[in-house]
Design an enzyme around this catalytic site. Structure first.
Site, PDB file in Angstrom:
ATOM      1  N   ALA A   1      13.556   8.674 -21.743  1.00  0.00           N
ATOM      2  CA  ALA A   1      13.535   7.265 -21.323  1.00  0.00           C
ATOM      3  C   ALA A   1      12.555   6.651 -22.102  1.00  0.00           C
ATOM      4  O   ALA A   1      11.399   7.095 -22.421  1.00  0.00           O
ATOM      5  CB  ALA A   1      13.376   6.951 -19.700  1.00  0.00           C
ATOM      6  N   CYS A   2      12.670   5.472 -22.593  1.00  0.00           N
ATOM      7  CA  CYS A   2      11.723   4.580 -23.435  1.00  0.00           C
ATOM      8  C   CYS A   2      11.692   3.068 -22.970  1.00  0.00           C
ATOM      9  O   CYS A   2      12.733   2.939 -22.158  1.00  0.00           O
ATOM     10  CB  CYS A   2      12.175   4.738 -24.796  1.00  0.00           C
ATOM     11  SG  CYS A   2      13.337   3.892 -25.435  1.00  0.00           S
ATOM     12  N   PRO A   3      10.707   2.509 -23.216  1.00  0.00           N
ATOM     13  CA  PRO A   3      10.822   1.051 -22.435  1.00  0.00           C
ATOM     14  C   PRO A   3      11.862   0.074 -22.856  1.00  0.00           C
ATOM     15  O   PRO A   3      12.420  -0.327 -21.967  1.00  0.00           O
ATOM     16  CB  PRO A   3       9.481   0.546 -23.231  1.00  0.00           C
ATOM     17  CG  PRO A   3       8.650   1.729 -23.300  1.00  0.00           C
ATOM     18  CD  PRO A   3       9.485   2.910 -23.798  1.00  0.00           C
TER      19      PRO A   3
END
Length: 103
Positions: free
Chosen positions: A9-11
């Protein structure tokens, strides 16, 4: 036999989430280790890790750029926490280290 799970997951929940997932999956394939990677992106959870997937898992790779949803399901499984950038650029080294430590 080893089995690696991962959650990326990334921002922004777009490109890097999927790039990291692909890099980890490819690194595992190169060394012949079964792997399942769940993505937690802007469109929600995809390729969700199931209770059956958890059985016999050697380790789980978690990206730590933002909180991973439902992380409690990995209780009792060794965790490797890395940034999404490291997962993309150093997936082979991460998988190799897991094999060396837990294989």
């Amino acid at each position: 036999m080893m089995k690696i799970l991962a959650v990326t997951a990334c921002p922004s929940g777009v490109a890097h989430t999927y790039m990291a997932a692909e890099a980890i999956d490819d690194a595992c394939k190169r060394v012949g280790i079964p792997c399942k990677v769940e993505t937690q992106g802007s469109i929600g959870i995809e390729n969700e890790i199931t209770p059956a997937d958890l059985e016999g898992a050697t380790a789980v790779i978690l990206t730590n750029d933002m909180p991973i949803k439902h992380v409690d399901r990995f209780e009792g499984i060794p965790k490797v926490k890395v940034g999404v950038g490291a997962a993309i650029k150093q997936a082979d080294a991460i998988v190799t280290k897991i094999v060396e430590k837990l294989g």
